[in-house]
Design an enzyme around this catalytic site. Structure first.
Site, mmCIF file in Angstrom:
data_model
loop_
_atom_site.group_PDB
_atom_site.id
_atom_site.type_symbol
_atom_site.label_atom_id
_atom_site.label_comp_id
_atom_site.label_asym_id
_atom_site.label_seq_id
_atom_site.Cartn_x
_atom_site.Cartn_y
_atom_site.Cartn_z
ATOM 1 N N VAL A 205 53.466 70.655 25.480
ATOM 2 C CA VAL A 205 54.303 69.477 25.736
ATOM 3 C C VAL A 205 53.608 68.224 25.180
ATOM 4 O O VAL A 205 54.260 67.307 24.683
ATOM 5 C CB VAL A 205 54.636 69.333 27.245
ATOM 6 N N GLU A 223 46.245 63.555 28.256
ATOM 7 C CA GLU A 223 45.295 64.197 29.182
ATOM 8 C C GLU A 223 45.753 65.651 29.303
ATOM 9 O O GLU A 223 46.689 65.948 30.055
ATOM 10 C CB GLU A 223 45.337 63.488 30.540
ATOM 11 N N CYS A 257 42.978 70.944 36.551
ATOM 12 C CA CYS A 257 42.711 70.969 35.104
ATOM 13 C C CYS A 257 41.221 71.111 34.809
ATOM 14 O O CYS A 257 40.844 71.700 33.799
ATOM 15 C CB CYS A 257 43.259 69.715 34.440
HETATM 16 P P1 NAD Z 1 53.659 70.269 31.512
HETATM 17 O O1 NAD Z 1 53.136 69.914 30.179
HETATM 18 O O2 NAD Z 1 54.565 71.439 31.648
HETATM 19 O O3 NAD Z 1 54.480 69.049 32.165
HETATM 20 C C1 NAD Z 1 53.961 67.741 32.244
HETATM 21 C C2 NAD Z 1 55.099 66.749 32.257
HETATM 22 O O4 NAD Z 1 55.845 66.881 31.053
HETATM 23 C C3 NAD Z 1 56.084 66.903 33.404
HETATM 24 O O5 NAD Z 1 56.381 65.622 33.919
HETATM 25 C C4 NAD Z 1 57.303 67.517 32.760
HETATM 26 O O6 NAD Z 1 58.515 67.089 33.338
HETATM 27 C C5 NAD Z 1 57.232 67.043 31.316
HETATM 28 N N1 NAD Z 1 57.778 68.029 30.372
HETATM 29 C C6 NAD Z 1 57.743 69.381 30.480
HETATM 30 N N2 NAD Z 1 58.302 69.944 29.388
HETATM 31 C C7 NAD Z 1 58.707 68.942 28.587
HETATM 32 C C8 NAD Z 1 59.361 68.877 27.308
HETATM 33 N N3 NAD Z 1 59.712 69.973 26.649
HETATM 34 N N4 NAD Z 1 59.599 67.676 26.769
HETATM 35 C C9 NAD Z 1 59.249 66.557 27.426
HETATM 36 N N5 NAD Z 1 58.640 66.560 28.630
HETATM 37 C C10 NAD Z 1 58.373 67.721 29.215
HETATM 38 O O7 NAD Z 1 52.373 70.400 32.434
HETATM 39 P P2 NAD Z 1 52.290 70.866 33.920
HETATM 40 O O8 NAD Z 1 52.687 72.304 33.997
HETATM 41 O O9 NAD Z 1 52.993 69.893 34.797
HETATM 42 O O10 NAD Z 1 50.728 70.710 34.187
HETATM 43 C C11 NAD Z 1 49.820 71.697 33.873
HETATM 44 C C12 NAD Z 1 49.011 71.349 32.646
HETATM 45 O O11 NAD Z 1 48.536 70.039 32.730
HETATM 46 C C13 NAD Z 1 47.779 72.217 32.514
HETATM 47 O O12 NAD Z 1 47.581 72.556 31.168
HETATM 48 C C14 NAD Z 1 46.662 71.310 32.992
HETATM 49 O O13 NAD Z 1 45.386 71.637 32.503
HETATM 50 C C15 NAD Z 1 47.125 69.996 32.489
HETATM 51 N N6 NAD Z 1 46.533 68.942 33.286
HETATM 52 C C16 NAD Z 1 45.652 68.108 32.683
HETATM 53 C C17 NAD Z 1 45.043 67.112 33.436
HETATM 54 C C18 NAD Z 1 44.065 66.151 32.839
HETATM 55 O O14 NAD Z 1 43.757 65.167 33.493
HETATM 56 N N7 NAD Z 1 43.549 66.376 31.650
HETATM 57 C C19 NAD Z 1 45.353 66.998 34.786
HETATM 58 C C20 NAD Z 1 46.259 67.869 35.339
HETATM 59 C C21 NAD Z 1 46.859 68.833 34.592
#
Ligand code: NAD
Length: 477
Positions: A205, A223, A257
């Site tokens: 994403v 992030e 994460c």
């Molecule tokens: P995700 O990428 O699925 O979703 C994150 C956000 O993006 C959500 O708000 C979601 O609604 C939106 N989203 C999802 N698909 C989308 C699309 N096709 N187009 C536009 N927006 C979209 O991530 P997640 O499942 O919510 O979180 C897990 C991931 O996040 C893991 O890889 C984790 O390591 C990472 N993470 C990183 C940190 C950091 O600080 N580096 C912290 C927490 C989580």
């Protein structure tokens, strides 16, 4: 019928997005977010929100992830409360332009760096720390004087609803908005022009966000996640390492994460570490962690099913392995005899759950080559009492952070930038770094028009050029 209405509502919320961004843009142009007093007031309101809504926040986190009260405070509410307080206390200093030296040949003059707001920013947050990861960037955006849209994760619906229901009554609604929704709404948001996009989530994403941002030349902070290795050297204090690894891996049921994704342990201490970790799991969560009030649940069915797959064909279960689909419960699980080629060790297979593969090594050089052959992780963890080894791993691996002899705590140190490198992300935040991320560092150069006699550059920079002028330039360059 219900479905149709739901669809209609979602459509109208998508239609409203452009208007909401436009109205924020108009508000920002009025300059109302610029003053220090306005920013401080919004931070004070956020602090009040934290006090008055603590029980609603905890209830939402419990509904989404069965987070215990203490874990919710320790890893979400407490971190945010401290960030608001520290930001509020230091903001007056941060907004003050910094005078920087001006070279002799440009004298007399004054050079300054003045942080100024970027404009209207978009914050997209994930579900695993659905409160903390929405609020932390918002604090930075407010402190830096921006207008902002916060899009919480639809995958943690209770926290998303709670933020949408309560935040607007604390913050200035003309400047800060919460937009709920999933892919549809985020896609609509990404079609709009923002001055910065702050995204926390997965790599795939992240690419969608970066591509959408590129169309408007919008800068992004990404992030992201990945597989953070945890190396345990033979010199490590094994009981302490076991305690800290178990805490870092199984808090929030492994959905962190920066949790250690896998352990690489020196063969000589492998058995001791495994037994110490097993003891710690029992000490922390009891003989049946399912009954523990302190152990969380997997966010949804899809992630539960994904994690079930990791329990088969990936070495042998040393401890844990019990599951309950109805509760989306997966016991804290340690896998031993795991091969580096197994599916759980695939370079892109971030585990993001309570399953910890342990791989024994004989030669530390193999460990370094292994880690360096994979995408750069958010964190490299090392447990070691050997100073040379500590330097060696630190100097020969690349990651967002390097942590010696503990896990997760780096995320709570507000003076440390938090972010990834390479595949684990770009940009960073927390504390002053958040303020900088959401600010433009405007370069200001001021030159007086009087005092011509002392204007060093006027003797050399204007035509007609000459060898003497060039020689003088060379002398002062
Ligand atoms: P995700 O990428 O699925 O979703 C994150 C956000 O993006 C959500 O708000 C979601 O609604 C939106 N989203 C999802 N698909 C989308 C699309 N096709 N187009 C536009 N927006 C979209 O991530 P997640 O499942 O919510 O979180 C897990 C991931 O996040 C893991 O890889 C984790 O390591 C990472 N993470 C990183 C940190 C950091 O600080 N580096 C912290 C927490 C989580």
């Amino acid at each position: 019928m219900f479905r149709l209405e739901e669809k209609k509502e979602s459509k109208s919320s998508v239609n409203k997005i452009a208007d909401q961004v436009e109205s924020l843009r108009d508000t920002f142009k009025t300059g109302c977010t610029q003053s220090l007093q306005f920013r401080q007031r919004q931070l004070d309101r956020l602090a009040l929100f934290m006090i008055e809504r603590e029980s609603s926040i905890k209830a939402a986190l419990y509904e989404d992830l069965k987070k215990s009260s203490q874990e919710a405070f320790m890893l979400e509410i407490g971190v945010v409360t401290r960030e608001i307080r520290e930001t509020r206390n230091q903001l007056a200093t941060w907004v003050t332009p910094t005078v920087v030296p001006t070279m002799f040949s440009a004298q007399p003059a004054t050079s300054l760096v003045r942080p100024e707001p970027l404009g209207v920013v978009l914050i997209i947050s994930p579900w695993n720390y659905p409160f903390q990861l929405a609020m932390m960037p918002l604090i930075g955006a407010i402190a830096a004087g921006n207008c902002a849209i916060l899009k919480p994760s639809e995958v943690a619906p209770s926290t998303s609803r709670m933020l949408a229901a309560h935040l607007p009554s604390y913050l200035d609604e003309n400047c800060f908005k919460v937009v709920e929704g999933g892919v549809r709404e985020t896609t609509a948001l990404l079609k709009e022009r923002f001055d910065h996009i702050f995204f926390t989530g997965g790599k795939e994403v992240g690419k969608v966000v970066a591509a959408a941002a590129a169309k408007n030349l919008t800068p992004t902070t990404l992030e992201l996640g990945g597989k953070s290795p945890c190396i345990v050297d033979r010199s490590a204090n094994i009981p302490v390492a076991a305690e800290r690894i178990v805490w870092g891996k199984f808090s929030n049921a492994g959905q962190t994460c920066i949790a250690p994704d896998y352990v690489l342990v020196d063969k000589e201490v492998e058995e001791t570490l495994l037994h110490c970790m097993k003891e710690k799991i029992q000490q922390f969560y009891g003989m049946d962690p399912k009954k523990s009030d302190d152990y969380g649940r997997i966010i949804n069915k899809a992630h539960y099913q994904r994690l079930l797959q990791t329990l088969t064909d990936n070495g042998n279960i040393f401890v844990g392995g019990e599951v309950d689909e109805k509760e989306r419960y997966i016991a804290p699980t340690i896998l031993k005899d795991v091969s580096a080629d197994s599916s759980i060790m695939d370079k892109d297979a971030e585990i993001f759950g309570p399953v910890l593969p342990v791989i024994a090594y004989k030669d530390i050089h193999d460990v370094i080559s292994f880690v360096n052959s994979r995408p750069k992780p958010l964190t490299v963890y090392l447990f070691s009492e050997n100073k040379k080894m500590q330097e060696h791993i630190q100097n020969n691996t690349s990651s967002g952070s390097f942590v010696l002899n503990h896990t997760l705590l780096q995320g709570g140190i507000s003076t440390l930038p938090f972010g990834g490198v390479g595949d684990s992300g770009m940009g960073a935040y927390h504390g002053k770094k958040s303020f900088d991320t959401f600010s433009h560092q405007k370069a200001i150069f001021k030159k007086p028009t009087g005092w011509r006699l002392f204007d060093v550059s006027s003797y050399v920079i204007y035509p007609p050029y000459s060898t003497t002028k060039e020689a003088l330039l060379k002398r002062f360059t």
